[in-house]
Design a protein around this motif. Structure first.
Motif, mmCIF file in Angstrom:
data_model
loop_
_atom_site.group_PDB
_atom_site.id
_atom_site.type_symbol
_atom_site.label_atom_id
_atom_site.label_comp_id
_atom_site.label_asym_id
_atom_site.label_seq_id
_atom_site.Cartn_x
_atom_site.Cartn_y
_atom_site.Cartn_z
ATOM 1 N N LEU A 3 0.809 -1.207 0.000
ATOM 2 C CA LEU A 3 0.000 0.000 0.000
ATOM 3 C C LEU A 3 0.848 1.265 0.000
ATOM 4 C CD1 LEU A 3 -2.795 1.309 0.052
ATOM 5 C CD2 LEU A 3 -2.700 1.203 2.536
ATOM 6 N N LEU A 4 1.849 1.349 0.892
ATOM 7 C CA LEU A 4 2.651 2.572 0.955
ATOM 8 C C LEU A 4 3.407 2.813 -0.346
ATOM 9 C CD1 LEU A 4 4.096 2.442 4.574
ATOM 10 C CD2 LEU A 4 2.228 3.846 3.719
ATOM 11 N N GLN A 5 3.966 1.760 -0.903
ATOM 12 C CA GLN A 5 4.711 1.897 -2.162
ATOM 13 C C GLN A 5 3.767 2.238 -3.312
ATOM 14 O OE1 GLN A 5 7.359 -1.361 -2.991
ATOM 15 N NE2 GLN A 5 7.223 -1.019 -5.194
ATOM 16 N N ASP A 6 2.659 1.525 -3.412
ATOM 17 C CA ASP A 6 1.721 1.750 -4.509
ATOM 18 C C ASP A 6 1.030 3.099 -4.398
ATOM 19 O OD1 ASP A 6 2.354 -0.650 -5.687
ATOM 20 O OD2 ASP A 6 0.665 -1.731 -4.825
ATOM 21 N N TYR A 7 0.799 3.571 -3.172
ATOM 22 C CA TYR A 7 0.121 4.851 -2.985
ATOM 23 C C TYR A 7 1.030 6.022 -3.355
ATOM 24 C CZ TYR A 7 -3.707 7.624 -1.166
ATOM 25 O OH TYR A 7 -4.773 8.472 -1.054
ATOM 26 N N VAL A 29 -3.023 5.054 -8.081
ATOM 27 C CA VAL A 29 -3.412 5.807 -6.885
ATOM 28 C C VAL A 29 -4.893 6.153 -6.921
ATOM 29 C CG1 VAL A 29 -3.070 7.964 -5.628
ATOM 30 C CG2 VAL A 29 -1.095 6.700 -6.469
ATOM 31 N N SER A 30 -5.420 6.509 -8.086
ATOM 32 C CA SER A 30 -6.855 6.802 -8.198
ATOM 33 C C SER A 30 -7.693 5.591 -7.815
ATOM 34 C CB SER A 30 -7.217 7.240 -9.611
ATOM 35 O OG SER A 30 -6.594 8.441 -9.936
ATOM 36 N N LEU A 31 -7.305 4.418 -8.307
ATOM 37 C CA LEU A 31 -8.036 3.197 -7.981
ATOM 38 C C LEU A 31 -7.958 2.914 -6.484
ATOM 39 C CD1 LEU A 31 -9.605 0.639 -8.743
ATOM 40 C CD2 LEU A 31 -7.387 -0.469 -9.139
ATOM 41 N N LEU A 32 -6.767 2.997 -5.906
ATOM 42 C CA LEU A 32 -6.623 2.758 -4.467
ATOM 43 C C LEU A 32 -7.463 3.742 -3.663
ATOM 44 C CD1 LEU A 32 -2.791 2.052 -4.217
ATOM 45 C CD2 LEU A 32 -4.651 0.404 -3.913
ATOM 46 N N SER A 57 6.678 6.988 7.516
ATOM 47 C CA SER A 57 6.498 7.648 6.225
ATOM 48 C C SER A 57 5.023 7.778 5.865
ATOM 49 C CB SER A 57 7.249 6.901 5.115
ATOM 50 O OG SER A 57 6.608 5.673 4.828
ATOM 51 N N ALA A 58 4.172 6.975 6.507
ATOM 52 C CA ALA A 58 2.733 7.069 6.256
ATOM 53 C C ALA A 58 2.099 8.234 7.010
ATOM 54 C CB ALA A 58 2.047 5.766 6.659
ATOM 55 N N ARG A 59 2.835 8.872 7.897
ATOM 56 C CA ARG A 59 2.301 9.983 8.695
ATOM 57 C C ARG A 59 2.436 11.280 7.906
ATOM 58 N NH1 ARG A 59 1.230 8.276 13.671
ATOM 59 N NH2 ARG A 59 2.239 6.384 14.378
ATOM 60 N N LYS A 60 1.527 11.450 6.987
ATOM 61 C CA LYS A 60 1.537 12.635 6.138
ATOM 62 C C LYS A 60 0.145 12.815 5.554
ATOM 63 C CE LYS A 60 3.299 9.865 2.351
ATOM 64 N NZ LYS A 60 4.340 9.661 1.394
ATOM 65 N N ILE A 61 0.006 13.778 4.678
ATOM 66 C CA ILE A 61 -1.278 13.962 4.013
ATOM 67 C C ILE A 61 -1.505 12.784 3.079
ATOM 68 C CG2 ILE A 61 -2.592 15.374 2.396
ATOM 69 C CD1 ILE A 61 -1.145 17.811 3.545
ATOM 70 N N ILE A 62 -2.613 12.099 3.280
ATOM 71 C CA ILE A 62 -2.956 10.941 2.471
ATOM 72 C C ILE A 62 -3.855 11.366 1.318
ATOM 73 C CG2 ILE A 62 -4.185 8.727 2.495
ATOM 74 C CD1 ILE A 62 -3.326 8.517 5.467
ATOM 75 N N ARG A 63 -4.766 12.300 1.615
ATOM 76 C CA ARG A 63 -5.736 12.737 0.613
ATOM 77 C C ARG A 63 -6.101 14.180 0.903
ATOM 78 N NH1 ARG A 63 -8.365 13.106 -3.742
ATOM 79 N NH2 ARG A 63 -10.415 12.196 -4.069
ATOM 80 N N SER A 81 -7.339 18.034 -6.245
ATOM 81 C CA SER A 81 -7.360 16.656 -5.773
ATOM 82 C C SER A 81 -5.923 16.184 -5.578
ATOM 83 C CB SER A 81 -8.070 15.753 -6.783
ATOM 84 O OG SER A 81 -8.026 14.412 -6.352
ATOM 85 N N LEU A 82 -5.658 15.595 -4.421
ATOM 86 C CA LEU A 82 -4.355 14.998 -4.120
ATOM 87 C C LEU A 82 -4.617 13.635 -3.517
ATOM 88 C CD1 LEU A 82 -1.215 15.157 -3.626
ATOM 89 C CD2 LEU A 82 -1.811 16.002 -1.357
ATOM 90 N N ALA A 83 -4.028 12.612 -4.112
ATOM 91 C CA ALA A 83 -4.109 11.256 -3.587
ATOM 92 C C ALA A 83 -2.746 10.627 -3.781
ATOM 93 C CB ALA A 83 -5.187 10.456 -4.297
ATOM 94 N N GLY A 84 -2.079 10.338 -2.687
ATOM 95 C CA GLY A 84 -0.735 9.782 -2.794
ATOM 96 C C GLY A 84 0.179 10.739 -3.522
#
Length: 173
Positions: A3-7, A29-32, A57-63, A81-84
């Motif tokens: 997930l982290l890598q793909d996002y 990222v759109s699909l996820l 590294s996951a502690r950031k803006i996700i969306r 729009s921001l995703a990953g």
């Protein structure tokens, strides 16, 4: 799947042989993002195996998403729009305040919605952004966004439309 890598990927579904056909131009990222936003529950399995450097590294803006208007295009509402690792800015259309009165909706519910968001002197023009993430500093985000705003006394649309504008030309339909 990681997930982290793909996002954080810039891949499109076609790059991975996972598209629904030629017309499917979605990014991974759109699909996820669609799948996570649709889910009632998301289970992260074996997160303890990821180690602190990867979980930190996951502690950031996700969306982040929402709509806004900019000084160089006072007639337009735009969508952010921001995703990953994928971000976009697209035109939503003209603000109702920019539409000639004879073209405004006549349906009472539509008129009520326009009136609900109407604030003088700018009509329905507004910034409405949402940030989703882990450990976000709300005060810092608000301070940075507020620093980009002008006081109502400083803004006269005609004075700002000739500024450099980083966005492509948007056409009215």
């Amino acid at each position: 799947m990681n997930l982290l890598q793909d996002y954080s990927s810039h891949d499109f579904l076609t790059d991975r042989g996972e598209s629904l056909g030629e017309q499917d131009d979605r990014s991974l990222v759109s699909l996820l993002t669609e799948q996570i936003e649709f889910a009632d529950v998301v289970i992260l399995n074996k997160i303890s195996d990821a180690g602190p450097e990867r979980t930190d590294s996951a502690r950031k803006i996700i969306r982040a998403k929402g709509h806004f208007w900019i000084a160089t295009r006072p007639r337009w509402a735009a969508e952010f729009s921001l995703a990953g690792a994928i971000s976009s800015v697209k035109p939503l259309g003209l603000c109702w305040a920019s539409v000639p009165e004879e073209h405004l909706p006549t349906h009472p519910e539509a008129q009520a919605e326009i009136a609900r968001n109407w604030v003088e002197p700018w009509g329905d023009r507004r910034q409405e952004l949402v940030f989703i993430g882990v450990g976000l500093d709300q005060d810092a985000i608000q301070a940075k966004l507020n620093a980009a705003l002008l006081d109502v006394d400083e803004f006269r649309p005609q004075d700002w439309t000739d500024l450099p504008d980083p966005f492509p030309r948007w056409r009215e339909r």
